[in-house]
Design a protein around this motif. Structure first.
Motif, short mmCIF file in Angstrom:
data_model
loop_
_atom_site.label_atom_id
_atom_site.label_comp_id
_atom_site.label_asym_id
_atom_site.label_seq_id
_atom_site.Cartn_x
_atom_site.Cartn_y
_atom_site.Cartn_z
N SER A 1 10.52 13.81 33.07
CA SER A 1 9.44 13.87 32.08
C SER A 1 9.94 14.46 30.77
O SER A 1 10.92 15.20 30.74
CB SER A 1 8.27 14.71 32.61
OG SER A 1 8.71 16.03 32.92
N SER A 2 9.24 14.11 29.71
CA SER A 2 9.44 14.77 28.41
C SER A 2 8.09 15.34 28.02
O SER A 2 7.07 14.64 28.09
CB SER A 2 9.93 13.77 27.36
OG SER A 2 8.98 12.75 27.14
N LEU A 3 8.07 16.60 27.66
CA LEU A 3 6.83 17.29 27.33
C LEU A 3 6.83 17.67 25.86
O LEU A 3 7.77 18.28 25.36
CB LEU A 3 6.67 18.57 28.17
CG LEU A 3 6.72 18.40 29.69
CD1 LEU A 3 6.54 19.76 30.36
CD2 LEU A 3 5.64 17.44 30.17
N SER A 4 5.76 17.30 25.18
CA SER A 4 5.59 17.66 23.77
C SER A 4 4.18 18.20 23.59
O SER A 4 3.20 17.47 23.77
CB SER A 4 5.81 16.43 22.88
OG SER A 4 5.62 16.76 21.52
N PHE A 5 4.08 19.47 23.24
CA PHE A 5 2.78 20.11 23.12
C PHE A 5 2.33 20.10 21.66
O PHE A 5 2.70 20.96 20.87
CB PHE A 5 2.84 21.54 23.67
CG PHE A 5 3.18 21.59 25.14
CD1 PHE A 5 2.35 21.01 26.07
CD2 PHE A 5 4.35 22.19 25.57
CE1 PHE A 5 2.66 21.04 27.42
CE2 PHE A 5 4.68 22.23 26.92
CZ PHE A 5 3.82 21.64 27.85
N ARG A 6 1.50 19.10 21.33
CA ARG A 6 1.05 18.92 19.94
C ARG A 6 -0.45 19.14 19.78
O ARG A 6 -0.97 19.05 18.67
CB ARG A 6 1.38 17.50 19.47
CG ARG A 6 2.84 17.14 19.50
CD ARG A 6 3.05 15.78 18.85
NE ARG A 6 4.28 15.14 19.26
CZ ARG A 6 4.57 13.88 19.03
NH1 ARG A 6 3.70 13.11 18.39
NH2 ARG A 6 5.71 13.36 19.44
N GLY A 7 -1.16 19.36 20.86
CA GLY A 7 -2.60 19.54 20.76
C GLY A 7 -3.36 18.35 21.36
O GLY A 7 -2.81 17.27 21.55
N SER A 8 -4.64 18.58 21.63
CA SER A 8 -5.47 17.58 22.31
C SER A 8 -5.66 16.31 21.49
O SER A 8 -5.49 15.19 22.00
CB SER A 8 -6.84 18.18 22.65
OG SER A 8 -6.72 19.23 23.58
N MET A 9 -6.04 16.43 20.22
CA MET A 9 -6.32 15.24 19.42
C MET A 9 -5.06 14.41 19.18
O MET A 9 -5.09 13.18 19.30
CB MET A 9 -6.96 15.64 18.09
CG MET A 9 -8.40 16.11 18.21
SD MET A 9 -9.49 14.90 19.02
CE MET A 9 -9.35 13.50 17.91
#
Length: 307
Positions: free
Chosen positions: A100-108
């Motif tokens: 997996s690649s995870l990018s935490f940019r926010g819900s919208m």
């Protein structure tokens, strides 16, 4: 001109996924060989299989080298939560490991990335004041008419993360404008930021009244680190992030954090493994070792739109 077919070419001819093709090869139903690490299939063999002329007696499974399939992978773009990292760590250790690649940019931003097919899964916690519901109205608005699945990961507490002993004696949202209180915010588009801004509008508080409102972090862990390092006095985040660094936590609200994917993703073996993990006692127990989570809805589907 190629004398053999790649796994992708053979799967396309059979109109099956590559993973189904690998399973057929593994069971000995379709003979294959390797060139380096790449699986190759004779076109004549595939033609015989399609005509029903190829039986398991034509080949011995033990003589067929086990295929080396490419690891399935998920692209995650969405809101941060420690249980997301936990979930994808579990997925690495399944019978069919999922990278997996995870990018935490926010819900919208996560929902928009899903709509653009830049992500396979997103995680959201968006409260709609009109319907008094989480997430579903936003999914229907951003991804209208598309096959989509919305499933719960956790319910969680959010609140003020503060230094040990709660030096400013914070108790509720109203305390956010205390003179001298240095705030650290989440980024624009995050569910936490939207919830804060909704409160400020209802309370008629200007962001300019909050020292540090313009300073942003993209994760709950980042908020906690800023406070632990003395760079801020308070930020809004999950209890688990505060607990991990020995900080205090003042609860403000509970919310539902859901996972969203497009319909085609639900048909993959990797998604089925994800569902199995969500319902497994081991994963539930691992979440319950953290602080501030409720797993009573974990694995429950709230929206399943099919074409």
């Amino acid at each position: 001109m190629s004398l053999t077919l790649t796994a992708a070419e053979a799967a396309k001819i059979l109109k099956v996924s590559k993973y189904t093709l690998y399973e057929l090869v593994k069971r000995g139903e379709i003979p294959a060989h390797h060139i380096g690490r790449q699986l190759r299939i004779d076109p004549a063999v595939l033609d015989n299989y399609l005509r029903g002329n190829l039986g398991v007696t034509n080949t011995t499974p033990s003589t067929v080298p086990a295929p080396i399939p490419a690891s399935p992978a998920f692209r995650f773009i969405g809101s941060h939560d420690p249980t997301v990292e936990l979930l994808f760590e579990f997925l690495k250790h399944t019978p069919l490991p999922v990278e997996s690649s995870l990018s935490f940019r926010g819900s919208m931003d996560g929902l928009i990335a899903l709509y653009r097919e830049e992500a396979d899964i997103t995680g959201i916690h968006l409260w709609d004041d009109v319907s008094r519901d989480y997430n579903t109205p936003f999914v229907k608005h951003v991804i209208p008419g598309e096959p989509v699945c919305l499933i719960n990961l956790v319910q969680r507490e959010q609140g003020f993360i503060v230094a040990p002993g709660n030096p400013f004696n914070l108790r509720s949202w109203e305390d956010i404008t205390i003179e001298g209180l240095n705030f650290i915010n989440r980024q624009k588009g995050s569910g936490t930021r939207l919830r804060l801004d909704a409160y400020l509008r209802s309370a008629k508080i200007s962001p300019g009244e909050i020292l540090g409102y313009e300073h942003e972090e993209t994760t709950h862990s980042g908020i906690a680190c800023r406070i632990a390092n003395g760079q801020a006095d308070v930020g809004v985040g999950v209890k688990a992030a505060a607990q991990r660094l020995g900080l205090d936590f003042i609860p403000l609200f509970q919310e539902r954090y859901d996972l969203v994917c497009l319909g085609k993703t639900t048909k993959t073996p990797a998604w089925q493994q994800l569902i199995t993990i969500l319902k497994s006692p081991g994963f539930i127990q691992a979440i319950n070792q953290l602080h501030g989570y409720d797993t009573s809805l974990t694995g429950k589907i709230f929206l399943d739109v099919k074409k």
